[in-house]
Motif scaffolding. Structure first.
Motif, PDB file in Angstrom:
ATOM      1  N   ILE A  98     106.585  19.621  11.022  1.00 26.30           N
ATOM      2  CA  ILE A  98     106.727  20.052   9.515  1.00 26.30           C
ATOM      3  C   ILE A  98     105.493  20.684   9.138  1.00 26.30           C
ATOM      4  O   ILE A  98     105.255  21.815   8.569  1.00 26.30           O
ATOM      5  CB  ILE A  98     107.050  18.700   8.778  1.00 26.30           C
ATOM      6  N   GLY A  99     104.287  20.117   9.613  1.00 21.63           N
ATOM      7  CA  GLY A  99     103.082  20.781   9.234  1.00 21.63           C
ATOM      8  C   GLY A  99     103.032  22.055  10.079  1.00 21.63           C
ATOM      9  O   GLY A  99     102.453  23.175   9.480  1.00 21.63           O
ATOM     10  N   LEU A 100     103.492  22.473  11.068  1.00 22.64           N
ATOM     11  CA  LEU A 100     103.477  23.687  11.991  1.00 22.64           C
ATOM     12  C   LEU A 100     104.526  24.823  11.087  1.00 22.64           C
ATOM     13  O   LEU A 100     104.003  25.853  11.228  1.00 22.64           O
ATOM     14  CB  LEU A 100     104.007  23.439  13.165  1.00 22.64           C
ATOM     15  N   SER A 101     105.280  24.256  10.410  1.00 26.66           N
ATOM     16  CA  SER A 101     106.287  25.180   9.801  1.00 26.66           C
ATOM     17  C   SER A 101     105.349  26.127   8.599  1.00 26.66           C
ATOM     18  O   SER A 101     105.621  26.940   8.147  1.00 26.66           O
ATOM     19  CB  SER A 101     107.575  24.354   9.080  1.00 26.66           C
ATOM     20  N   VAL A 102     104.343  25.086   7.984  1.00 28.92           N
ATOM     21  CA  VAL A 102     103.887  25.686   7.028  1.00 28.92           C
ATOM     22  C   VAL A 102     102.839  26.848   7.290  1.00 28.92           C
ATOM     23  O   VAL A 102     103.181  28.090   6.528  1.00 28.92           O
ATOM     24  CB  VAL A 102     102.600  24.650   6.445  1.00 28.92           C
ATOM     25  N   PRO A 103     101.943  27.069   8.178  1.00 26.21           N
ATOM     26  CA  PRO A 103     101.348  28.320   8.315  1.00 26.21           C
ATOM     27  C   PRO A 103     102.265  29.423   8.999  1.00 26.21           C
ATOM     28  O   PRO A 103     102.010  30.320   8.474  1.00 26.21           O
ATOM     29  CB  PRO A 103     100.285  28.234   9.741  1.00 26.21           C
ATOM     30  N   SER A 104     103.323  28.910   9.713  1.00 25.68           N
ATOM     31  CA  SER A 104     104.304  29.979   9.866  1.00 25.68           C
ATOM     32  C   SER A 104     105.229  30.675   8.908  1.00 25.68           C
ATOM     33  O   SER A 104     105.258  31.921   8.668  1.00 25.68           O
ATOM     34  CB  SER A 104     105.415  29.589  10.929  1.00 25.68           C
ATOM     35  N   ALA A 105     105.553  29.675   7.849  1.00 23.71           N
ATOM     36  CA  ALA A 105     106.210  30.419   6.839  1.00 23.71           C
ATOM     37  C   ALA A 105     105.144  31.059   5.683  1.00 23.71           C
ATOM     38  O   ALA A 105     105.596  31.936   4.909  1.00 23.71           O
ATOM     39  CB  ALA A 105     106.947  29.095   6.026  1.00 23.71           C
TER      40      ALA A 105
ATOM     41  N   SER B 126      91.976  34.106   7.018  1.00 27.35           N
ATOM     42  CA  SER B 126      93.011  32.964   6.777  1.00 27.35           C
ATOM     43  C   SER B 126      94.163  33.238   7.728  1.00 27.35           C
ATOM     44  O   SER B 126      94.743  32.311   8.192  1.00 27.35           O
ATOM     45  CB  SER B 126      93.819  33.048   5.328  1.00 27.35           C
ATOM     46  N   SER B 127      94.893  34.334   7.896  1.00 27.61           N
ATOM     47  CA  SER B 127      95.959  34.655   8.640  1.00 27.61           C
ATOM     48  C   SER B 127      95.644  34.410  10.256  1.00 27.61           C
ATOM     49  O   SER B 127      96.451  33.803  10.840  1.00 27.61           O
ATOM     50  CB  SER B 127      96.261  36.103   8.657  1.00 27.61           C
ATOM     51  N   ILE B 128      94.536  34.514  10.692  1.00 28.52           N
ATOM     52  CA  ILE B 128      94.302  34.257  12.054  1.00 28.52           C
ATOM     53  C   ILE B 128      94.293  32.553  12.274  1.00 28.52           C
ATOM     54  O   ILE B 128      94.772  32.250  13.199  1.00 28.52           O
ATOM     55  CB  ILE B 128      92.718  34.613  12.535  1.00 28.52           C
ATOM     56  N   SER B 129      93.927  31.830  11.202  1.00 30.71           N
ATOM     57  CA  SER B 129      94.205  30.401  11.495  1.00 30.71           C
ATOM     58  C   SER B 129      95.540  29.947  11.396  1.00 30.71           C
ATOM     59  O   SER B 129      96.176  29.026  12.137  1.00 30.71           O
ATOM     60  CB  SER B 129      93.348  29.738  10.365  1.00 30.71           C
ATOM     61  N   MET B 130      96.438  30.909  10.602  1.00 31.21           N
ATOM     62  CA  MET B 130      97.915  30.369  10.597  1.00 31.21           C
ATOM     63  C   MET B 130      98.494  30.716  11.847  1.00 31.21           C
ATOM     64  O   MET B 130      99.399  30.259  12.345  1.00 31.21           O
ATOM     65  CB  MET B 130      98.589  31.164   9.380  1.00 31.21           C
ATOM     66  N   LEU B 131      98.316  31.848  12.491  1.00 32.75           N
ATOM     67  CA  LEU B 131      98.721  32.362  13.742  1.00 32.75           C
ATOM     68  C   LEU B 131      98.298  31.279  14.719  1.00 32.75           C
ATOM     69  O   LEU B 131      99.201  31.184  15.698  1.00 32.75           O
ATOM     70  CB  LEU B 131      98.479  33.697  14.173  1.00 32.75           C
ATOM     71  N   GLU B 132      97.159  30.764  14.645  1.00 38.87           N
ATOM     72  CA  GLU B 132      96.519  30.125  15.734  1.00 38.87           C
ATOM     73  C   GLU B 132      97.302  28.776  15.929  1.00 38.87           C
ATOM     74  O   GLU B 132      97.558  28.313  17.257  1.00 38.87           O
ATOM     75  CB  GLU B 132      95.100  29.781  15.433  1.00 38.87           C
ATOM     76  N   CYS B 133      97.714  28.211  14.723  1.00 36.06           N
ATOM     77  CA  CYS B 133      98.484  27.054  14.838  1.00 36.06           C
ATOM     78  C   CYS B 133      99.791  27.251  15.906  1.00 36.06           C
ATOM     79  O   CYS B 133      99.976  26.222  16.705  1.00 36.06           O
ATOM     80  CB  CYS B 133      99.021  26.523  13.448  1.00 36.06           C
ATOM     81  N   PRO B 134     100.934  27.889  15.808  1.00 32.73           N
ATOM     82  CA  PRO B 134     101.983  27.973  16.725  1.00 32.73           C
ATOM     83  C   PRO B 134     101.376  28.635  18.203  1.00 32.73           C
ATOM     84  O   PRO B 134     102.035  27.908  19.353  1.00 32.73           O
ATOM     85  CB  PRO B 134     102.903  28.813  16.232  1.00 32.73           C
ATOM     86  N   VAL B 135     100.468  29.308  18.150  1.00 28.70           N
ATOM     87  CA  VAL B 135      99.791  29.860  19.441  1.00 28.70           C
ATOM     88  C   VAL B 135      99.279  28.827  20.326  1.00 28.70           C
ATOM     89  O   VAL B 135      99.517  28.465  21.235  1.00 28.70           O
ATOM     90  CB  VAL B 135      99.026  30.936  19.289  1.00 28.70           C
ATOM     91  N   ALA B 136      98.568  27.940  19.532  1.00 28.43           N
ATOM     92  CA  ALA B 136      97.780  26.675  20.381  1.00 28.43           C
ATOM     93  C   ALA B 136      98.963  25.928  20.881  1.00 28.43           C
ATOM     94  O   ALA B 136      98.812  25.458  22.159  1.00 28.43           O
ATOM     95  CB  ALA B 136      97.050  25.799  19.454  1.00 28.43           C
ATOM     96  N   LEU B 137     100.193  25.452  20.163  1.00 30.31           N
ATOM     97  CA  LEU B 137     101.316  24.686  20.660  1.00 30.31           C
ATOM     98  C   LEU B 137     101.902  25.195  21.860  1.00 30.31           C
ATOM     99  O   LEU B 137     101.864  24.659  22.676  1.00 30.31           O
ATOM    100  CB  LEU B 137     102.268  24.459  19.585  1.00 30.31           C
ATOM    101  N   VAL B 138     102.213  26.500  21.607  1.00 31.99           N
ATOM    102  CA  VAL B 138     103.100  27.112  22.887  1.00 31.99           C
ATOM    103  C   VAL B 138     102.157  27.247  24.370  1.00 31.99           C
ATOM    104  O   VAL B 138     102.683  26.829  25.266  1.00 31.99           O
ATOM    105  CB  VAL B 138     103.533  28.280  22.334  1.00 31.99           C
ATOM    106  N   SER B 139     100.923  27.647  23.855  1.00 31.73           N
ATOM    107  CA  SER B 139     100.212  27.810  25.168  1.00 31.73           C
ATOM    108  C   SER B 139      99.671  26.541  25.761  1.00 31.73           C
ATOM    109  O   SER B 139      99.631  26.287  27.034  1.00 31.73           O
ATOM    110  CB  SER B 139      98.841  28.642  24.849  1.00 31.73           C
ATOM    111  N   GLU B 140      99.579  25.441  24.967  1.00 32.65           N
ATOM    112  CA  GLU B 140      99.319  24.276  25.513  1.00 32.65           C
ATOM    113  C   GLU B 140     100.496  23.563  26.091  1.00 32.65           C
ATOM    114  O   GLU B 140     100.384  22.880  27.324  1.00 32.65           O
ATOM    115  CB  GLU B 140      98.738  23.075  24.421  1.00 32.65           C
TER     116      GLU B 140
END
Length: 454
Positions: free
Chosen positions: A101-108, A335-349
């Motif tokens: 749910i937290g991850l959906s926030v930066p993406s949305a 701000s946008s770089i931190s928003m994209l970093e959230c899903p990128v970190a998940l997928v790459s990890e």
């Protein structure tokens, strides 16, 4: 546990300053430069400022410590960090769901935010072509066509992805330590310039001298609480992910306080520039307030009212207009770089993918959603913005808070904060904080959610 190996190989910020500027950059967005002065102008200027500063300390700061501590404890993306807070299998499942749910926030948020970022790029280019006398290009950049919005949105995504693909040190930290000082320098330049205009002093007084009769106004308190909450992107996942890149040797409460101070300073300085600028514009005949004292165009203040002030000042005004939109573009990008970093970190990890390709693929997918919004602007833009900021973000903040307060054991929480700050429990903050997060913060966040429905 994959997390242990992860913690060993995980990239960390190279310096304290790098972390503070990157995390403050994540928090500093249009909310500070566009939202805060607009809220202050709508809610009695100085009175709003006083309550806002209080709310930052009472509501936002303790929750920022929770989010950063969860990230640093888990040393992973939001989903795995939430799971790491407990050993109970059932609670781990719930924790993972909270992380999603937290991850959906930066993406949305990124889906609509990048469109606004695109407008800023177009206005910036429009101000440059205007100075160069290229009328047709200026009209196109300042118009509101689907093509122009698409151009701006895609340009904004490309800039965001280019920074994120570089990783923590080479991408996020490197650019944050350049962009954030540039932001302050541009603000200082604008402030000095605006204060030389007639009417600016009156605006400054309105902003800095509080009317104490208004301080206890319920509407003002709720607006200040909400603004403080969004100003530090509580519930937006950025702080959790940046916390996970923070070394265990660092004093976490101190780092959180530094981030809070830089973020609040930007909002404060934005008010110093925007409020006098509004009064200068009013002197020049631009109507800003309606008869009842409410702000006429709060959502377009930055795009229409302030440029009008610069317009009346000849070519010098045009140069400052370029500076102004450059400043806003920088704030949007940090701000946008931190928003994209959230899903990128998940997928790459999770899937051990290369950061570069992951950044482009995920950036591209969210960009596709933005393109759909651009083509259905009237129906979708406001809706996506409302769902992301009024429902998803406060809900995620409440869940982080409840999980951090109730599921994560007090002993484990304190142990995490004592790393890098051994004397944590000896000070009053350390004594109060665990109970405060458990009982007070959820009530305050619930109040923000309730107020947004009001």
């Amino acid at each position: 546990m994959a997390q242990v190996d992860n913690a060993q190989s995980r990239e960390h910020f190279g310096s304290r300053l790098g972390f503070i500027l990157a995390a403050a950059g994540a928090a500093v967005g249009l909310g500070n430069i566009w939202g805060f002065p607009t809220q202050a102008a709508s809610n009695g200027g100085g009175a709003f400022l006083v309550v806002y500063l209080l709310m930052i300390l009472v509501v936002a700061f303790p929750m920022l410590v929770v989010e950063m501590a969860i990230g640093r404890h888990g040393q992973a993306n939001p989903v795995d960090s939430m799971r790491s807070l407990t050993s109970n299998p059932m609670s781990q499942k719930v924790g993972a769901a909270v992380g999603w749910i937290g991850l959906s926030v930066p993406s949305a948020v990124l889906a609509f935010y990048s469109i606004v970022g695109g407008w800023l790029i177009c206005f910036l280019l429009g101000a440059i072509t205007d100075l160069l006398g290229m009328e047709a290009a200026t009209t196109w950049f300042k118009g509101f066509s689907v093509e122009r919005n698409l151009f701006g949105t895609i340009s904004f995504y490309v800039l965001t992805v280019l920074i994120v693909q570089g990783g923590v040190k080479q991408g996020i930290e490197k650019w944050s330590t350049r962009l954030m000082p540039a932001l302050f320098a541009l603000f200082a330049l604008l402030f000095v310039y605006i204060m030389t205009q007639s009417g600016a002093m009156e605006g400054l007084k309105h902003y800095l001298v509080p009317d104490f009769d208004k301080v206890m106004d319920r509407k003002l308190i709720l607006a200040a609480m909400g603004q403080g909450f969004f100003s530090l992107t509580i519930g937006g996942c950025s702080m959790l992910i940046y916390g996970s890149y923070l070394s265990k040797k660092e004093n976490l409460p101190k780092m959180a306080m530094n981030v809070t101070l830089v973020d609040t300073a930007v909002a404060f300085v934005a008010g110093l520039v925007v409020m006098p600028a509004m009064f200068v514009a009013m002197q020049k005949g631009v109507q800003i307030y309606a008869q009842d004292g409410s702000l006429l165009s709060s959502d377009t203040l930055v795009f229409t009212v302030l440029p009008l002030m610069f317009d009346s000042l000849g070519w010098l005004g045009q140069i400052f207009l370029i500076v102004f939109f450059l400043l806003l573009t920088i704030a949007a990008l940090t701000s946008s770089i931190s928003m994209l970093e959230c899903p990128v970190a998940l997928v790459s990890e999770r899937f051990h993918t290369k950061r570069t390709s992951t950044s482009w693929v995920l950036g591209g997918l969210i960009a596709l959603f933005s393109v759909i919004i651009v083509y259905n602007f009237a129906a979708m833009f406001g809706l996506v913005a409302m769902i992301a900021t009024q429902y998803l973000q406060p809900a995620a903040a409440l869940l982080f808070c409840l999980f951090g307060g109730w599921v994560w054991s007090r002993h484990s929480k304190i142990k995490e904060l004592e790393q890098g700050c051994p004397e944590f429990t000896q000070g009053w903050f350390g004594k109060l904080w665990p109970a405060y997060v458990k009982f007070v913060c959820p009530i305050l966040v619930a109040t923000v959610i309730w107020a947004s429905f009001g």
